[in-house]
Design a protein around this motif. Structure first.
Motif, PDB file in Angstrom:
ATOM      1  N   MET A 119     -24.066  14.855  -6.549  1.00  0.00           N
ATOM      2  CA  MET A 119     -25.075  14.104  -5.824  1.00  0.00           C
ATOM      3  C   MET A 119     -24.777  14.056  -4.329  1.00  0.00           C
ATOM      4  SD  MET A 119     -27.186  13.460  -8.132  1.00  0.00           S
ATOM      5  CE  MET A 119     -28.279  12.377  -7.224  1.00  0.00           C
ATOM      6  N   THR A 120     -23.509  14.075  -3.964  1.00  0.00           N
ATOM      7  CA  THR A 120     -23.165  13.985  -2.547  1.00  0.00           C
ATOM      8  C   THR A 120     -23.662  15.199  -1.759  1.00  0.00           C
ATOM      9  OG1 THR A 120     -21.002  14.940  -3.032  1.00  0.00           O
ATOM     10  CG2 THR A 120     -21.138  12.553  -2.911  1.00  0.00           C
ATOM     11  N   ALA A 121     -23.906  16.315  -2.433  1.00  0.00           N
ATOM     12  CA  ALA A 121     -24.370  17.511  -1.724  1.00  0.00           C
ATOM     13  C   ALA A 121     -25.712  17.274  -1.043  1.00  0.00           C
ATOM     14  CB  ALA A 121     -24.479  18.683  -2.696  1.00  0.00           C
ATOM     15  N   LEU A 122     -26.482  16.292  -1.547  1.00  0.00           N
ATOM     16  CA  LEU A 122     -27.783  15.996  -0.964  1.00  0.00           C
ATOM     17  C   LEU A 122     -27.651  15.366   0.416  1.00  0.00           C
ATOM     18  CD1 LEU A 122     -29.575  14.554  -4.124  1.00  0.00           C
ATOM     19  CD2 LEU A 122     -29.771  16.851  -3.176  1.00  0.00           C
ATOM     20  N   ALA A 123     -26.497  14.757   0.694  1.00  0.00           N
ATOM     21  CA  ALA A 123     -26.341  14.014   1.936  1.00  0.00           C
ATOM     22  C   ALA A 123     -25.275  14.615   2.849  1.00  0.00           C
ATOM     23  CB  ALA A 123     -25.997  12.548   1.621  1.00  0.00           C
ATOM     24  N   LEU A 124     -24.896  15.869   2.639  1.00  0.00           N
ATOM     25  CA  LEU A 124     -23.885  16.483   3.493  1.00  0.00           C
ATOM     26  C   LEU A 124     -24.446  16.695   4.897  1.00  0.00           C
ATOM     27  CD1 LEU A 124     -22.303  19.143   1.115  1.00  0.00           C
ATOM     28  CD2 LEU A 124     -21.260  17.017   1.921  1.00  0.00           C
ATOM     29  N   PRO A 125     -23.637  16.432   5.920  1.00  0.00           N
ATOM     30  CA  PRO A 125     -24.120  16.605   7.299  1.00  0.00           C
ATOM     31  C   PRO A 125     -24.296  18.069   7.655  1.00  0.00           C
ATOM     32  CG  PRO A 125     -21.785  16.092   7.287  1.00  0.00           C
ATOM     33  CD  PRO A 125     -22.251  15.940   5.870  1.00  0.00           C
ATOM     34  N   ARG A 126     -25.146  18.316   8.644  1.00  0.00           N
ATOM     35  CA  ARG A 126     -25.334  19.659   9.170  1.00  0.00           C
ATOM     36  C   ARG A 126     -24.175  20.004  10.105  1.00  0.00           C
ATOM     37  NH1 ARG A 126     -30.376  17.322   8.742  1.00  0.00           N
ATOM     38  NH2 ARG A 126     -29.970  16.155  10.658  1.00  0.00           N
ATOM     39  N   LEU A 127     -23.695  21.224  10.028  1.00  0.00           N
ATOM     40  CA  LEU A 127     -22.527  21.615  10.823  1.00  0.00           C
ATOM     41  C   LEU A 127     -22.802  21.527  12.321  1.00  0.00           C
ATOM     42  CD1 LEU A 127     -21.100  24.650   8.819  1.00  0.00           C
ATOM     43  CD2 LEU A 127     -20.436  22.249   8.715  1.00  0.00           C
ATOM     44  N   MET A 173     -20.386   8.245  10.387  1.00  0.00           N
ATOM     45  CA  MET A 173     -19.562   8.223  11.585  1.00  0.00           C
ATOM     46  C   MET A 173     -19.417   6.770  12.030  1.00  0.00           C
ATOM     47  SD  MET A 173     -20.591   9.713  15.387  1.00  0.00           S
ATOM     48  CE  MET A 173     -22.130   8.774  15.452  1.00  0.00           C
ATOM     49  N   ARG A 174     -18.189   6.344  12.273  1.00  0.00           N
ATOM     50  CA  ARG A 174     -17.942   5.024  12.839  1.00  0.00           C
ATOM     51  C   ARG A 174     -17.771   5.200  14.339  1.00  0.00           C
ATOM     52  NH1 ARG A 174     -18.886  -0.320  11.893  1.00  0.00           N
ATOM     53  NH2 ARG A 174     -17.169  -1.654  12.524  1.00  0.00           N
ATOM     54  N   ALA A 175     -18.566   4.483  15.122  1.00  0.00           N
ATOM     55  CA  ALA A 175     -18.550   4.698  16.569  1.00  0.00           C
ATOM     56  C   ALA A 175     -18.955   3.429  17.315  1.00  0.00           C
ATOM     57  CB  ALA A 175     -19.511   5.830  16.943  1.00  0.00           C
ATOM     58  N   TYR A 176     -18.508   3.359  18.560  1.00  0.00           N
ATOM     59  CA  TYR A 176     -19.000   2.305  19.450  1.00  0.00           C
ATOM     60  C   TYR A 176     -20.329   2.773  20.031  1.00  0.00           C
ATOM     61  CZ  TYR A 176     -19.315  -1.185  23.116  1.00  0.00           C
ATOM     62  OH  TYR A 176     -19.739  -2.207  23.928  1.00  0.00           O
ATOM     63  N   CYS A 177     -21.363   1.954  19.873  1.00  0.00           N
ATOM     64  CA  CYS A 177     -22.701   2.297  20.367  1.00  0.00           C
ATOM     65  C   CYS A 177     -22.946   1.556  21.674  1.00  0.00           C
ATOM     66  CB  CYS A 177     -23.754   1.901  19.324  1.00  0.00           C
ATOM     67  SG  CYS A 177     -25.453   2.199  19.866  1.00  0.00           S
ATOM     68  N   ARG A 178     -23.145   2.310  22.750  1.00  0.00           N
ATOM     69  CA  ARG A 178     -23.391   1.683  24.045  1.00  0.00           C
ATOM     70  C   ARG A 178     -24.734   0.971  24.087  1.00  0.00           C
ATOM     71  NH1 ARG A 178     -21.109   6.262  28.348  1.00  0.00           N
ATOM     72  NH2 ARG A 178     -18.899   5.676  28.153  1.00  0.00           N
ATOM     73  N   LYS A 179     -25.686   1.443  23.308  1.00  0.00           N
ATOM     74  CA  LYS A 179     -27.007   0.813  23.293  1.00  0.00           C
ATOM     75  C   LYS A 179     -26.942  -0.587  22.710  1.00  0.00           C
ATOM     76  CE  LYS A 179     -31.752   1.599  21.673  1.00  0.00           C
ATOM     77  NZ  LYS A 179     -32.653   2.541  20.947  1.00  0.00           N
ATOM     78  N   VAL A 184     -20.811   0.591  15.182  1.00  0.00           N
ATOM     79  CA  VAL A 184     -21.893   0.851  14.226  1.00  0.00           C
ATOM     80  C   VAL A 184     -21.501   2.020  13.327  1.00  0.00           C
ATOM     81  CG1 VAL A 184     -24.335   1.483  13.982  1.00  0.00           C
ATOM     82  CG2 VAL A 184     -23.613   0.062  15.911  1.00  0.00           C
ATOM     83  N   ASP A 185     -21.946   1.970  12.067  1.00  0.00           N
ATOM     84  CA  ASP A 185     -21.805   3.097  11.153  1.00  0.00           C
ATOM     85  C   ASP A 185     -23.104   3.902  11.170  1.00  0.00           C
ATOM     86  OD1 ASP A 185     -19.302   2.199  10.432  1.00  0.00           O
ATOM     87  OD2 ASP A 185     -20.034   1.064   8.703  1.00  0.00           O
ATOM     88  N   PHE A 186     -23.003   5.178  11.542  1.00  0.00           N
ATOM     89  CA  PHE A 186     -24.168   6.061  11.596  1.00  0.00           C
ATOM     90  C   PHE A 186     -24.083   7.075  10.465  1.00  0.00           C
ATOM     91  CE2 PHE A 186     -23.438   4.712  15.987  1.00  0.00           C
ATOM     92  CZ  PHE A 186     -24.710   4.351  16.412  1.00  0.00           C
ATOM     93  N   ALA A 187     -25.152   7.208   9.690  1.00  0.00           N
ATOM     94  CA  ALA A 187     -25.203   8.252   8.666  1.00  0.00           C
ATOM     95  C   ALA A 187     -25.267   9.611   9.357  1.00  0.00           C
ATOM     96  CB  ALA A 187     -26.412   8.050   7.764  1.00  0.00           C
ATOM     97  N   LEU A 188     -24.307  10.470   9.075  1.00  0.00           N
ATOM     98  CA  LEU A 188     -24.253  11.758   9.759  1.00  0.00           C
ATOM     99  C   LEU A 188     -25.496  12.602   9.503  1.00  0.00           C
ATOM    100  CD1 LEU A 188     -20.506  12.725   9.224  1.00  0.00           C
ATOM    101  CD2 LEU A 188     -21.616  12.248  11.406  1.00  0.00           C
ATOM    102  N   ARG A 189     -26.087  12.457   8.332  1.00  0.00           N
ATOM    103  CA  ARG A 189     -27.269  13.246   8.008  1.00  0.00           C
ATOM    104  C   ARG A 189     -28.478  12.823   8.840  1.00  0.00           C
ATOM    105  NH1 ARG A 189     -28.061  18.275   5.873  1.00  0.00           N
ATOM    106  NH2 ARG A 189     -30.195  18.438   5.123  1.00  0.00           N
TER     107      ARG A 189
END
Length: 208
Positions: A119-127, A173-179, A184-189
């Motif tokens: 199931m995880t293959a459906l949500a793999l990020p683009r290279l 991706m866990r990142a600091y969001c300047r906005k 914030v946790d961002f879904a890579l997909r």
């Protein structure tokens, strides 16, 4: 008429030995997903001597002359025209990134021994969006991303990423969001574009 010596045959990836191709894959992988590699990286990863590592770097630059630029601290960085020498597969790349590069990047995928589904293959990020993110994590840089949020739709943001993780259903991706001025946790997909901004974290509160 002067005598001319025959030209040296042009090497291709397919003409190399398996060991050479593994080292070319490692260089290509580090440039694409980590943003740098050194001769010492090759020596440590494959247990080879300085001269052998130097020959491998020269061979890679013959195969892909526009991919690597020698920068500071004798580290090679990807050029703006960088194009991967190999075709990478998302699941294998993510395994290599999170398992200290121990995954064989060249092996062909094999058929499962029993009927199964991933199931995880459906949500793999683009290279093309994963690579700038992981380079920014390694080099501690800022990334400008296009992002589609389930709540607010599309927006552009500058973020300082410091980790990726698998929730079991999708990669984030866990990142600091300047906005939003917070982490914030961002879904890579959901990242539609990613471009490194050539600067380090502006302030200490943006880093992990």
């Amino acid at each position: 008429m002067t005598d001319q010596s025959p030209s040296m045959p042009i090497k291709t990836l397919a003409s190399l030995s398996q060991a050479q191709r593994e080292r070319m894959a490692y260089i290509d992988f580090r440039l694409f997903f980590l943003g740098e590699f050194t001769r010492s990286d090759l020596m440590a990863r494959f247990g080879i001597a300085t001269a052998a590592a130097t020959r491998d770097i020269a061979l890679y630059r013959d195969l892909a002359p526009n991919n690597a630029i020698l920068g500071r601290n004798k580290a090679y960085r990807p050029s703006k025209s960088f194009t991967p020498l190999l075709g990478f597969e998302s699941a294998r790349v993510l395994s290599a990134l999170t398992q200290e590069g121990s995954v064989d990047l060249l092996s062909e995928a094999t058929a499962p021994l029993v009927r199964s589904a991933r199931m995880t293959a459906l949500a793999l990020p683009r290279l093309e969006t994963l690579a700038p993110v992981t380079r920014a994590i390694n080099l501690k840089q800022i990334v400008k991303i296009g992002y589609i949020s389930a709540e607010s739709g599309f927006s552009e943001r500058e973020v300082a990423p410091f980790a990726i993780f698998d929730s079991g259903a999708r990669w984030y991706m866990r990142a600091y969001c300047r906005k939003r001025s917070t982490f914030v946790d961002f879904a890579l997909r959901r990242i539609t574009s990613a471009e490194i901004v050539e600067e380090s974290y502006a302030k200490s509160h943006e880093s992990a």
